[in-house]
Design an enzyme around this catalytic site. Structure first.
Site, PDB file in Angstrom:
ATOM      1  N   ASP A  46       0.848  -1.193   0.000  1.00 35.96           N
ATOM      2  CA  ASP A  46       0.000   0.000   0.000  1.00 35.96           C
ATOM      3  C   ASP A  46       0.889   1.250   0.000  1.00 35.96           C
ATOM      4  O   ASP A  46       1.564   1.532   0.990  1.00 35.96           O
ATOM      5  CB  ASP A  46      -0.909   0.005   1.234  1.00 35.96           C
ATOM      6  CG  ASP A  46      -1.869   1.175   1.193  1.00 35.96           C
ATOM      7  OD1 ASP A  46      -2.822   1.117   0.384  1.00 35.96           O
ATOM      8  OD2 ASP A  46      -1.654   2.162   1.928  1.00 35.96           O
ATOM      9  N   TYR A  51       3.278   9.996   0.296  1.00 29.26           N
ATOM     10  CA  TYR A  51       4.259   9.430   1.242  1.00 29.26           C
ATOM     11  C   TYR A  51       5.698   9.766   0.831  1.00 29.26           C
ATOM     12  O   TYR A  51       6.628   9.602   1.608  1.00 29.26           O
ATOM     13  CB  TYR A  51       4.080   7.909   1.397  1.00 29.26           C
ATOM     14  CG  TYR A  51       2.720   7.455   1.878  1.00 29.26           C
ATOM     15  CD1 TYR A  51       1.830   8.350   2.463  1.00 29.26           C
ATOM     16  CD2 TYR A  51       2.313   6.128   1.756  1.00 29.26           C
ATOM     17  CE1 TYR A  51       0.576   7.945   2.890  1.00 29.26           C
ATOM     18  CE2 TYR A  51       1.065   5.716   2.185  1.00 29.26           C
ATOM     19  CZ  TYR A  51       0.196   6.616   2.746  1.00 29.26           C
ATOM     20  OH  TYR A  51      -1.043   6.203   3.169  1.00 29.26           O
ATOM     21  N   LYS A  80      -2.258   6.315  -4.375  1.00 25.11           N
ATOM     22  CA  LYS A  80      -3.381   7.217  -4.085  1.00 25.11           C
ATOM     23  C   LYS A  80      -3.120   8.600  -4.656  1.00 25.11           C
ATOM     24  O   LYS A  80      -1.969   9.020  -4.755  1.00 25.11           O
ATOM     25  CB  LYS A  80      -3.576   7.321  -2.554  1.00 25.11           C
ATOM     26  CG  LYS A  80      -3.520   5.983  -1.842  1.00 25.11           C
ATOM     27  CD  LYS A  80      -3.807   6.063  -0.365  1.00 25.11           C
ATOM     28  CE  LYS A  80      -3.555   4.718   0.302  1.00 25.11           C
ATOM     29  NZ  LYS A  80      -2.206   4.586   0.895  1.00 25.11           N
ATOM     30  N   HIS A 111      -7.398   9.750  -2.211  1.00 21.35           N
ATOM     31  CA  HIS A 111      -6.812   9.608  -0.867  1.00 21.35           C
ATOM     32  C   HIS A 111      -7.729  10.186   0.223  1.00 21.35           C
ATOM     33  O   HIS A 111      -7.917   9.577   1.276  1.00 21.35           O
ATOM     34  CB  HIS A 111      -5.438  10.290  -0.848  1.00 21.35           C
ATOM     35  CG  HIS A 111      -4.527   9.779   0.212  1.00 21.35           C
ATOM     36  ND1 HIS A 111      -3.161   9.773   0.092  1.00 21.35           N
ATOM     37  CD2 HIS A 111      -4.774   9.255   1.434  1.00 21.35           C
ATOM     38  CE1 HIS A 111      -2.611   9.261   1.177  1.00 21.35           C
ATOM     39  NE2 HIS A 111      -3.579   8.946   2.017  1.00 21.35           N
TER      40      HIS A 111
END
Ligand code: NDP
Length: 310
Positions: A46, A51, A80, A111
């Protein structure tokens, strides 16, 4: 290790246990992903554009494939689209694919159901002049963003599309207008934030729940709670295994994060929870105040989760 796969509403399957990568530092996450894929049997990663470690995640995937222990087709990769890209879904996906070194992902998610100013003073977190308040885009329209998801789905660059952080109210805003029903709703989920109404609603629409922050997020605070420790001791298992197994037993996808090899490995050990355990785990949300660990300031009220009002 579990080999449970669940079937998405478009007929493709998803490994029920995935490895989270939020806050997985550059310099550690590539090795963690490679380890998960080559040493533990995990087949689901994931990721997310925001990130800022997709390149390293991609390196880990590449090394795992190069080792010959796993093929791209056997790995399920999610990424996302962050709110600052709500008007630029195809661009965000292309950037993620480039970062990851892949020509498709298996699942692409909205997201958060909010929009940030796409022309603001920061690529990801534009802020108003006070420096603290997020520069929201008042023209955000969840249906318009979803239409872009449906368009990228048709290109084959993602094999499925879904949402994240969607409450019942936001799903109700979206669903009457979709051609493609979201395959999943990825939400914070654990026994202290069980949200049974949302889980039942999603199920009734053919949307699978993906549980994020299953251990309580940073530092795994839920691992110390006495009700969880008690069940873990009874089974001679780790508290993390109890929390992860609860989702697997009840048909949800679960995404624990770790960059620690021993934990990545032990988090794949499934506990055979019995009726008594499930009774306790399923009732904790009734006896405790909701514990919601992921509460960005711009989410309160706007996302319409009943427990998240400030
Ligand atoms: P988790 O609930 O998975 O907890 C992660 C923390 O628990 C880390 O500090 C980790 O430490 C620690 N940990 C992991 N396993 C063990 C263990 N066996 N024993 C003790 N400690 C352990 O938190 P996340 O918030 O990261 O959620 C998981 C994933 O869900 C994310 O990484 C991300 O992929 C996704 N997510 C999605 C969101 C969304 O908005 N869609 C929001 C939040 C998360 P260490 O790594 O040092 O081992």
């Amino acid at each position: 290790m579990t080999d449970i796969r669940l079937t998405l509403n478009n007929g493709t399957t998803i490994p029920a246990l995935g490895l989270g990568t939020w806050q997985s530092p550059k310099g550690e996450v590539a090795a963690a992903v490679e380890y998960a894929l080559t040493q533990t049997g995990i087949r689901h990663i994931d990721a997310a554009y925001v990130y800022q470690n997709e390149q390293e995640v991609g390196e880990g995937i590449k090394k795992a494939i190069e080792s010959g222990k796993v093929t791209r087709e056997e790995i399920f990769v999610t990424t996302k689209v962050f709110p600052s890209y709500h008007t630029r879904v195809a661009e965000s996906l292309d950037k993620s694919l480039k970062n990851l070194g892949l020509d498709y992902v298996d699942l692409l998610l909205i997201h958060w159901p909010v929009g940030f100013n796409p022309n603001g003073n920061h690529e990801l977190f534009p802020r108003l002049e006070d420096g603290t308040t997020i520069d929201l885009d008042p023209s955000f329209d969840v249906v318009k963003t979803w239409k872009q998801f449906e368009a990228v789905y048709k290109t084959g660059k993602t094999k499925a599309i879904g949402v994240s952080n969607f409450s019942i109210a936001i799903l109700e805003d979206l669903l009457p207008h979709v051609e493609v029903v979201p395959a999943v709703d990825q939400i914070e989920s654990h026994p202290f934030l069980a949200q049974p109404e949302l889980v039942a609603f999603a199920k009734s629409k053919g949307i699978l729940i993906e549980a994020y922050s299953p251990l309580g997020s940073t530092g795994g605070p839920l691992l110390k709670l006495p009700e969880i420790v008690k069940i873990a001791e009874k089974h001679n298992a780790s508290p993390a295994s109890v929390l992860i197994s609860w989702h697997l037993k009840e048909g949800r996808i679960v995404l624990p994060k770790s960059v620690t090899p021993a934990r990545i490995s032990s988090n794949t050990i499934v506990v055979s929870l019995d009726k008594d355990d499930l009774e306790v785990l399923d009732s904790l949300h009734k006896t405790h105040k909701p514990i919601r660990n992921i509460k960005p300031a711009w989410g309160a009220n706007r996302l319409k989760f009943p427990d998240w009002t400030e």
